[in-house]
Write a protein that holds these residues in place. Structure first.
Motif, mmCIF file in Angstrom:
data_model
loop_
_atom_site.group_PDB
_atom_site.id
_atom_site.type_symbol
_atom_site.label_atom_id
_atom_site.label_comp_id
_atom_site.label_asym_id
_atom_site.label_seq_id
_atom_site.Cartn_x
_atom_site.Cartn_y
_atom_site.Cartn_z
ATOM 1 N N ALA A 47 -1.072 -5.239 7.148
ATOM 2 C CA ALA A 47 -1.597 -4.156 7.237
ATOM 3 C C ALA A 47 -0.805 -3.164 6.604
ATOM 4 C CB ALA A 47 -2.563 -3.628 8.378
ATOM 5 N N ALA A 48 0.854 -2.959 7.508
ATOM 6 C CA ALA A 48 2.006 -1.941 6.829
ATOM 7 C C ALA A 48 2.311 -2.695 5.836
ATOM 8 C CB ALA A 48 2.591 -1.825 8.132
ATOM 9 N N THR A 51 0.418 -1.309 2.355
ATOM 10 C CA THR A 51 -0.482 -0.441 2.849
ATOM 11 C C THR A 51 0.929 0.373 1.665
ATOM 12 O OG1 THR A 51 -0.822 -0.068 4.952
ATOM 13 C CG2 THR A 51 -0.348 1.836 3.495
ATOM 14 N N PRO A 52 2.290 0.838 0.916
ATOM 15 C CA PRO A 52 2.733 0.890 0.163
ATOM 16 C C PRO A 52 1.934 0.283 -1.340
ATOM 17 C CG PRO A 52 4.479 -0.092 1.581
ATOM 18 C CD PRO A 52 3.025 -0.561 2.307
ATOM 19 N N ILE A 54 -1.093 -0.303 -1.824
ATOM 20 C CA ILE A 54 -2.345 0.143 -2.620
ATOM 21 C C ILE A 54 -1.891 1.530 -2.687
ATOM 22 C CG2 ILE A 54 -4.589 0.450 -0.877
ATOM 23 C CD1 ILE A 54 -3.790 -2.260 0.978
ATOM 24 N N ILE A 55 -1.280 2.170 -1.929
ATOM 25 C CA ILE A 55 -0.446 3.575 -2.322
ATOM 26 C C ILE A 55 -0.591 3.671 -2.925
ATOM 27 C CG2 ILE A 55 0.085 6.095 -1.795
ATOM 28 C CD1 ILE A 55 0.202 5.253 1.857
ATOM 29 N N GLY A 70 6.667 -2.853 0.081
ATOM 30 C CA GLY A 70 6.162 -3.262 1.236
ATOM 31 C C GLY A 70 7.494 -4.642 1.198
ATOM 32 N N THR A 105 0.559 -7.681 -3.291
ATOM 33 C CA THR A 105 -0.547 -6.555 -3.146
ATOM 34 C C THR A 105 -1.316 -6.028 -4.694
ATOM 35 O OG1 THR A 105 -0.010 -7.176 -1.232
ATOM 36 C CG2 THR A 105 -1.724 -4.781 -1.374
#
Length: 234
Positions: A47-48, A51-52, A54-55, A70, A105
């Motif tokens: 997840a970590a 996250t970058p 996705i944001i 990421g 991602t």
């Protein structure tokens, strides 16, 4: 999570199997709490890393949507696993999967936005430019909307070898403008990048969890010392 175990540390003369795959010094299957802890490491790490990206896509941040942030987080996950005593082979596999996961991602999120919120419409091809060899290279189509408004990006999905100026092809775009438009592939499916990325993420979680579980050496159960015999009455 420290009951009954301690971290495994590399020691001189440690078997190569332990160095590569982790000590896993426990009898039979690992205890349930250790499996939960390993899965937590895998899920939180994946997840970590994601996250970058996705944001970056949803917030339209050029710096984050490249996936490079990421990759940095993936390196941090690999360092964490190595420091905790995970096997070097598993750490290496987790690092490679983490890099791919971080880079894939943003693309998957882009495809998800278009798949779930995108609007498909027909556009007109204005020109075609082959990239590389004319027979095997990718072709890019410049297109315009039916009202004559040009589309700001060239597309390659749906721009086939037989496509030419004046042809109509399908374009999917995000009404909110969060991601650039894409051509619709000949198969009509945008889900392939999602399945590829999901598979990579699942492998990353699995390998990271196994690495974390195998990094522990459980201490043997301590047995209480018997109490001294009570003095006998005289």
């Amino acid at each position: 999570m420290s009951s009954g175990r301690h971290r495994a540390h590399r020691a001189p003369g440690k078997p190569i199997r332990s160095v590569l795959w982790g000590p896993a010094a426990y009898d039979g299957r690992p205890p349930g709490w250790l499996v939960v802890e390993g899965l937590t490491v895998g899920v939180v790490g994946a997840a970590a890393i994601a996250t970058p990206g996705i944001i970056g896509v949803l917030a339209d941040s050029v710096a984050l949507r490249t996936g490079e942030a990421g990759v940095v987080v993936a390196a941090g996950l690999a360092v964490y696993l190595a420091v905790t005593g995970a096997g070097r082979a598993l750490v290496g596999v987790a690092a490679v999967l983490g890099v791919f996961w971080g880079l894939l991602t943003p693309r998957a999120v882009t495809e998800a936005v278009l798949l779930w919120d995108g609007e498909v419409r027909s556009v007109v091809v204005t020109s075609v430019a082959p990239i590389g060899d004319a027979t095997t290279g990718r072709r890019y189509c410049s297109v315009r909307h039916m009202d004559g408004t040009p589309v700001s990006v060239r597309i390659w999905r749906g721009c086939e070898r037989t496509t030419g100026p004046g042809d109509h092809i399908s374009l999917v775009s995000d009404p909110k403008g969060r991601v650039p438009p894409r051509g619709v592939p000949a198969s009509g499916s945008l889900a392939q990048p999602l399945t590829e990325t999901a598979g990579t993420g699942l492998l990353l979680v699995t390998v990271s969890a196994v690495a974390a579980v195998r990094s522990y050496r459980l201490a043997p159960d301590s047995h209480p010392m018997p109490a001294p015999d009570a003095p006998q009455p005289a």
